[in-house]
Design an enzyme around this catalytic site. Structure first.
Site, PDB file in Angstrom:
ATOM      1  N   THR A  33       0.857  -1.183   0.000  1.00  0.00           N
ATOM      2  CA  THR A  33       0.000   0.000   0.000  1.00  0.00           C
ATOM      3  C   THR A  33       0.897   1.239   0.000  1.00  0.00           C
ATOM      4  OG1 THR A  33      -1.904   1.032   1.101  1.00  0.00           O
ATOM      5  CG2 THR A  33      -0.271   0.007   2.539  1.00  0.00           C
ATOM      6  N   ASN A  34       0.346   2.398   0.303  1.00  0.00           N
ATOM      7  CA  ASN A  34       1.151   3.622   0.354  1.00  0.00           C
ATOM      8  C   ASN A  34       0.627   4.517   1.470  1.00  0.00           C
ATOM      9  OD1 ASN A  34      -0.887   5.599  -0.789  1.00  0.00           O
ATOM     10  ND2 ASN A  34      -0.810   4.075  -2.430  1.00  0.00           N
ATOM     11  N   LEU A  35       1.253   5.665   1.650  1.00  0.00           N
ATOM     12  CA  LEU A  35       0.977   6.485   2.826  1.00  0.00           C
ATOM     13  C   LEU A  35      -0.159   7.489   2.644  1.00  0.00           C
ATOM     14  CD1 LEU A  35       4.618   7.114   4.094  1.00  0.00           C
ATOM     15  CD2 LEU A  35       2.859   5.631   5.097  1.00  0.00           C
TER      16      LEU A  35
END
Ligand code: CTP
Ligand code: CA
Length: 225
Positions: A33-35
């Site tokens: 995933t990412n932030l």
């Protein structure tokens, strides 16, 4: 929380928004995933609703509460997000599409149906990646394409890269984040890029920037007639 006054500049318009990160599984208990926090996209959904629009929000995994009177569809992967967006458009034509989500560019091609196990001295799993569909470009290419707005986090040469990305995606308006570390923060600084040129929105809380963006949208799209 501070509320910002937004005139009903999008009254009767149907706005479709993507927000948050996506999650691409590696196995049943792990993924990539990412932030992205989803804050900017959710703030825009709230501001569009306050401006009188009928708003559907396709959201990746985030703990954020659903804005009042906004219809929310939760998804995990980029492909689910793409499917949900096209399903929304099939259900009712959209006037505006705003792609705020930080969509994973790649997914794991060889995701495992069972949990990957380590073995003593064994090799780590070899993940293979495949590119995800470009949701924004896909919507912009539809014959019934709404007014499309993209978001971009560029690390360098914002103007040139932003203008180039806007043309490549085939969208009239691209919003670029200025500087790094906007993910998760409550404020941001934006650059609006269209065929005419650029306009900077000074650093401000995301709900304030969302209201300013809606004013720009109302100017371009206006209320339903
Ligand atoms: N976007 C999308 N679907 C994707 C990738 C991006 O809809 N698979 C949208 C994002 O929501 C954003 C815009 O495209 O509105 C720009 O995303 P960005 O990641 O900056 O552009 P990319 O085309 O993915 O190029 P790169 O990451 O290589 O800079
Ligand atoms: Ca990308």
């Amino acid at each position: 929380a501070i509320a910002f006054f937004v005139a009903k500049g999008l009254a009767g318009r149907r706005v479709l928004i993507t927000a948050g990160p996506t999650f691409e599984p590696i196995d049943p208990v792990r993924g990539i995933t990412n932030l992205s926090s989803g804050k900017m996209g959710f703030a825009i959904a709230r501001a569009c609703r306050q401006a009188g629009a009928d708003v559907a929000l396709v959201a990746g995994p985030t703990m954020l509460p659903t804005p009042r009177e906004v219809r929310r569809v939760n998804v995990q992967t980029a492909r689910q997000m793409a499917d949900a967006v096209h399903a929304e458009m099939a259900a009712a034509a959209a006037d505006v599409f705003i792609a705020v989500a930080a969509v994973a560019d790649w997914r794991v091609a060889n995701a495992s149906a069972s949990k990957l196990k380590k073995t003593e001295g064994g090799a780590p799993p070899a993940l293979e990646f495949v590119q995800n569909p470009d949701i924004l470009a896909g919507v912009a290419a539809r014959p019934d394409a709404p007014y499309c707005v993209g978001f971009a986090a560029e690390s360098e040469d914002l103007e040139r890269n932003g203008q180039e990305k806007r043309r490549r995606k085939g969208v009239p308006l691209l919003v670029a984040n200025i500087g790094h570390a906007t993910f998760g923060r409550d404020d941001n600084e934006l650059l609006l890029i269209d065929a005419e040129g650029m306009r900077r929105l000074e650093r401000a809380p995301k709900d304030r920037l969302a209201a300013e963006l809606v004013v720009e949208l109302a100017r371009r799209v206006g209320p339903a007639r």
